[in-house]
Every structure is written in C-alpha cells, then in structure tokens.
Scaffold this motif. Sequence first.
Motif, mmCIF file in Angstrom:
data_model
loop_
_atom_site.group_PDB
_atom_site.id
_atom_site.type_symbol
_atom_site.label_atom_id
_atom_site.label_comp_id
_atom_site.label_asym_id
_atom_site.label_seq_id
_atom_site.Cartn_x
_atom_site.Cartn_y
_atom_site.Cartn_z
ATOM 1 N N ASP A 5 4.330 4.072 3.140
ATOM 2 C CA ASP A 5 4.166 2.831 2.377
ATOM 3 C C ASP A 5 4.085 1.700 3.398
ATOM 4 O OD1 ASP A 5 4.936 4.398 0.060
ATOM 5 O OD2 ASP A 5 7.005 4.107 0.745
ATOM 6 N N TYR A 6 3.273 0.688 3.072
ATOM 7 C CA TYR A 6 3.073 -0.420 4.010
ATOM 8 C C TYR A 6 3.074 -1.697 3.196
ATOM 9 C CZ TYR A 6 0.415 -3.319 7.381
ATOM 10 O OH TYR A 6 -0.020 -4.307 8.233
ATOM 11 N N TRP A 7 3.937 -2.663 3.541
ATOM 12 C CA TRP A 7 3.979 -3.876 2.734
ATOM 13 C C TRP A 7 4.351 -5.106 3.563
ATOM 14 C CZ3 TRP A 7 7.727 -0.232 3.081
ATOM 15 C CH2 TRP A 7 9.051 -0.640 3.196
ATOM 16 N N GLY A 8 4.018 -6.269 3.016
ATOM 17 C CA GLY A 8 4.312 -7.500 3.723
ATOM 18 C C GLY A 8 3.615 -8.673 3.060
ATOM 19 N N GLU A 9 3.690 -9.835 3.713
ATOM 20 C CA GLU A 9 3.049 -11.024 3.160
ATOM 21 C C GLU A 9 2.072 -11.604 4.165
ATOM 22 O OE1 GLU A 9 6.144 -13.905 2.391
ATOM 23 O OE2 GLU A 9 6.009 -14.616 4.447
ATOM 24 N N SER A 10 1.053 -12.293 3.644
ATOM 25 C CA SER A 10 -0.024 -12.783 4.496
ATOM 26 C C SER A 10 0.142 -14.258 4.854
ATOM 27 C CB SER A 10 -1.356 -12.611 3.781
ATOM 28 O OG SER A 10 -1.408 -13.502 2.680
ATOM 29 N N ALA A 11 1.342 -14.818 4.696
ATOM 30 C CA ALA A 11 1.533 -16.250 4.963
ATOM 31 C C ALA A 11 1.159 -16.595 6.408
ATOM 32 C CB ALA A 11 2.980 -16.628 4.706
ATOM 33 N N ALA A 63 0.863 -1.181 0.000
ATOM 34 C CA ALA A 63 0.000 0.000 0.000
ATOM 35 C C ALA A 63 0.897 1.227 0.000
ATOM 36 C CB ALA A 63 -0.888 0.008 1.231
ATOM 37 N N GLU A 64 0.510 2.234 -0.777
ATOM 38 C CA GLU A 64 1.333 3.442 -0.871
ATOM 39 C C GLU A 64 0.467 4.696 -0.750
ATOM 40 O OE1 GLU A 64 4.305 2.693 -4.421
ATOM 41 O OE2 GLU A 64 2.414 1.610 -4.645
ATOM 42 N N SER A 65 1.015 5.710 -0.090
ATOM 43 C CA SER A 65 0.367 7.019 -0.063
ATOM 44 C C SER A 65 1.466 8.063 0.084
ATOM 45 C CB SER A 65 -0.623 7.105 1.086
ATOM 46 O OG SER A 65 0.025 7.577 2.234
ATOM 47 N N ALA A 66 1.098 9.332 0.039
ATOM 48 C CA ALA A 66 2.103 10.393 0.104
ATOM 49 C C ALA A 66 2.968 10.258 1.354
ATOM 50 C CB ALA A 66 1.415 11.756 0.085
ATOM 51 N N PRO A 72 0.630 -16.000 11.988
ATOM 52 C CA PRO A 72 1.197 -15.282 10.845
ATOM 53 C C PRO A 72 2.717 -15.444 10.843
ATOM 54 C CG PRO A 72 -0.195 -13.866 12.192
ATOM 55 C CD PRO A 72 0.057 -15.104 12.979
ATOM 56 N N LEU A 73 3.306 -15.577 9.659
ATOM 57 C CA LEU A 73 4.741 -15.846 9.573
ATOM 58 C C LEU A 73 5.550 -14.624 9.143
ATOM 59 C CD1 LEU A 73 4.416 -19.308 7.788
ATOM 60 C CD2 LEU A 73 4.797 -18.887 10.217
ATOM 61 N N GLY A 74 5.054 -13.864 8.202
ATOM 62 C CA GLY A 74 5.857 -12.816 7.566
ATOM 63 C C GLY A 74 6.051 -11.572 8.419
ATOM 64 N N THR A 75 7.021 -10.767 8.008
ATOM 65 C CA THR A 75 7.269 -9.474 8.633
ATOM 66 C C THR A 75 6.499 -8.402 7.862
ATOM 67 O OG1 THR A 75 9.493 -10.192 9.202
ATOM 68 C CG2 THR A 75 9.099 -7.826 9.223
ATOM 69 N N TRP A 76 5.939 -7.444 8.563
ATOM 70 C CA TRP A 76 5.289 -6.303 7.926
ATOM 71 C C TRP A 76 6.169 -5.077 8.057
ATOM 72 C CZ3 TRP A 76 1.058 -6.397 4.817
ATOM 73 C CH2 TRP A 76 0.451 -7.642 4.704
ATOM 74 N N PHE A 77 6.244 -4.323 6.984
ATOM 75 C CA PHE A 77 7.125 -3.161 6.903
ATOM 76 C C PHE A 77 6.293 -1.900 6.724
ATOM 77 C CE2 PHE A 77 11.179 -5.394 6.086
ATOM 78 C CZ PHE A 77 10.704 -6.652 5.743
ATOM 79 N N LEU A 78 6.734 -0.852 7.383
ATOM 80 C CA LEU A 78 6.078 0.438 7.222
ATOM 81 C C LEU A 78 7.141 1.497 7.039
ATOM 82 C CD1 LEU A 78 3.566 2.346 7.519
ATOM 83 C CD2 LEU A 78 4.065 2.368 9.968
ATOM 84 N N ASN A 79 6.989 2.270 5.988
ATOM 85 C CA ASN A 79 7.912 3.355 5.721
ATOM 86 C C ASN A 79 7.123 4.645 5.879
ATOM 87 O OD1 ASN A 79 10.181 4.702 4.784
ATOM 88 N ND2 ASN A 79 9.508 4.569 2.657
ATOM 89 N N ILE A 80 7.499 5.456 6.875
ATOM 90 C CA ILE A 80 6.782 6.719 7.075
ATOM 91 C C ILE A 80 7.646 7.868 6.581
ATOM 92 C CG2 ILE A 80 5.900 8.344 8.812
ATOM 93 C CD1 ILE A 80 4.616 6.254 10.248
#
Length: 438
Positions: A162-168, A156-159, A182-190
């Motif tokens: 950004d937020y990304w990851g996997e749903s495993a 997901a991206e916005s001004a 849940p297995l994956g890591t979630w990342f957030l870029n502010i």
Amino acid sequence: EKELFNELQLKKQEEIINDGSFHGYDDPPRTRMNLDEDDRPKISLWGILKSMIGKDMTKMTLPVSFNECTSLLQRVAEDMEYTDLLDQAALKKDSCLRMVYVAAFAASEYSSTINRVAKPFNPLLGETYEYSRPDKGYRFVVEQVSHHPPIGAALAESARWDYWGESAVKSKFNGRSFDINPLGTWFLNIRPVAGGQELYTWKKVTSSVVGIITGSPVVDNYGEMIIRNHTTGDVCKLKYKQRGWLGSSAYEVYGTVVDKAGKPRWSVGGRWNDKIFGRKYQTDVDDSLINLSKESNTAAQLDQTLNVSTSPTLNAPFLVWENHPRPPAPFNLTPFAITLNAIPQNLKPWLPPTDTRLRPDQRAMEDGQYDFAAKEKNRLEEKQRARRRQREVEGSVHQPRWFRKAKHAVTGDEYWQFTGEYWRMRENLGRKRLDGKK
Ligand code: CLR
C-alpha cells in the motif's frame, strides 16, 4: 516465483477484487490521444513570469497555453508507473535489498518530469481521480481535500503493498527558478513474500523549473531523500544532485542502504531520467554506478559492462530500474500519462461525478480546443468561488469525502487516512446505474 502470494497478500487481493475495484477497467489502457501533437502557441515563460516574482503557483493567473492536459491529481497517479519495483521489492528476502528497490521506486517518480514544463490543472475542491489496473493488481484513488493550500490525499493498494500520502506543495517563483517544495510524508507498507509487513516513509525532494531567463526551461529535481524502514531500522539516504552548469550532474542520484546496526549494505545509483543500478556496498560515493547510466548505453553495451551478471550475490552492479521509452506525444506526456484521462464506455457507469476524467476544460485541452478549455476552466473556477462564498455565509467548512486527518501511530506524522468507503460506494453507484439501464 512471481505468482506466489502469501496469506496476508491474498487477503488484501480478495478485498480489492470483492470491492469491485476493477469494474469498468475491461479495456486495455489507451495508447494514444485524439491529437497527434499539440499545437500550443509557443510563448516565452520569462515574458509572462517576470511580473510574478515572489508569487506562488496558486496566485498566478497564467494563460491556458501554459497548462498541460493533466491535473495535479493525475500527476500523483503518475507515481504508479513503476510499481513493478514494489512488487519486486516484496519478493526479496533481504530487507536491505528490498530497500534498494524502494529507493529506485522513489527515484522513478521523477522520470516523468522530463520535458514537462507545463502547469497541471488545479483540481477543484472535492475532485477525485481513480485509476485501477487489473493487469498489475492495484487500485488508486486521490481526492482534493483542501483548496487553500491545495492538497490531494492519495492511497494506492495492491496485494503486496500500500502506498499513501499527500501532494501538498509550497511553490515560489524567485526570479531565476520556479521552486516546488513538497511538504507531506509518503508512506509505503510492503507485505514481503517472506512474511509480515513493514512500513517505509520518505519525503519528496525539491522540483524546480530552471533556465527560465535563458529561454530553455527544464525541470530539475534535487535534494536529499531519507527513506526509513521503521520496521527493521534500515535507512537509505538518497542524494539527488542539483543540475550544474551546462547540465553537468543533471539527473544524478546515488545513495547507500545502511542496516539497523549502521553497516552499509548496498549502493544504489544512476540517473532518474534513465537507469538505476544496485550493487553490494564497496565505496562511499558510488560514481561508477552513476557512470553506468548514460543514455548512450545500449542494452548490449550494458550487458557487457555489467559482465552479463545480474546476480546480486556477486559484487557486479545489477540493473534495478530503466525508464520506459518516451515517443513524441502531445504535451510531451509519457505513455503512462496518456492512459490516465481515457474514458472508455465500460468505465463511464462506474465513475463518480467528481472524477477528473469528466472535467470539460481538461478534455478540451487534450483535444486541442484551447479557447474552449480556457472558457470552461474559468466557469468551473467561478462556480467553485461561489460555493466557497456560500459556505462562508452558512459558516460551514468543507469536509473531505474519502479521507480524514489522522496521526500515524508509528511515525507520529499527520496523514490523510482513507475511510475505506470509496470503492464500495462506487460499486453501489455503478450497480444502480447499470440496473437502471436494463
Ligand atoms: C514531481 C514528482 C513528484 C510529484 C510532483 C509534484 C508537483 C509537480 C512536480 C511533481 C513536477 C513539476 C510540476 C509540479 C507542480 C508544478 C510543476 C508539474 C509531478 C510545473 C513544472 C510548474 C510549471 C510552471 C509554469 C509557470 C509553466 O512525485
């Protein structure tokens, strides 16, 4: 203050707009479905699950009446309901206060699990789901990149973020509860208004269906979540309490934001089904914050308790997040979830053929045609099996279309990197279709 964007944020916003990411999203999000209430046959969960002890979800064949009319890809999109918190985080000057809002966002993702004891549709390999919100300024896309085990890769991206990851997930029915890890890591870029960018990561906690044997199944979410700000060194340990006997300690969540030097700076706490508060750090376990969050608290009572002050400069608690109302809806969907599967005329030319909205089985489910839904689900899954056999014969492997596996330069975690193509390809496809119609 809200309309202020710095240069970095504007650059991202331009990219999102120039890619045509909002094309087709002219109509306001839908507020109701064709059905007013679902009339799924009520069957006992235990009656069907008792023969499946030790199995994981992918190996269970359940009647379609155990499904809800969403897919797991759309359940990932449900994380977008409270992205306002990320926008707010970006406006804060103190990185530890930003973390308070990030922590509330991470906890807000669980609010949608209330009254949702149903199986989302398993996405087909290569299935995609996109969701843009011009009114909120974000775009979101997720692709099913693996079938065994099922994995969805999302971005997901916005001004401002950004937020990304996997749903495993790893799931198992152990006889008493049905546990989903849940297995994956979630990342957030502010991209804070104050400048620069910062990277956060966390892993989601355990979701669990409990109360199966007693016939009153509910979803619980529990465990410890460690949210790290890799750029500043701030950490928030967020504890989700396990539901106790008769529902004691249900929904409770609390944590402390600690800065790089190890100094506790903010408390955060409340209930993930209701409200989350922040306050300047005072004590270790901030039970008072949890107690503030009771469904019985009306807004007026709250104002009184909070001393009408919502200023984080004082030591009074302030409201960070509040759950949206949940009017009765088919499949107990949240108002946000109801928006997801809408397919307005304007959007049709822009959707790739792989989009979840085009799945006939899910569409039938949402319209209450359960037998047809089951038939179509079977047909699609058979086709998928045939494709897999074909690949085996050819000795080829499925390649994800919009994401590829990568190792994160900062954290060292494996993740699915967006190739950057999706929105531009979508734009080309939509333009061609619309030109063809003229
Ligand atoms: C919870 C919020 C997370 C993402 C996430 C992943 C898997 C989901 C889970 C959420 C909620 C509960 C869930 C689960 C997969 C299966 C399980 C939907 C959305 C249901 C309740 C299992 C039903 C079992 C049947 C036997 C009926 O951010």
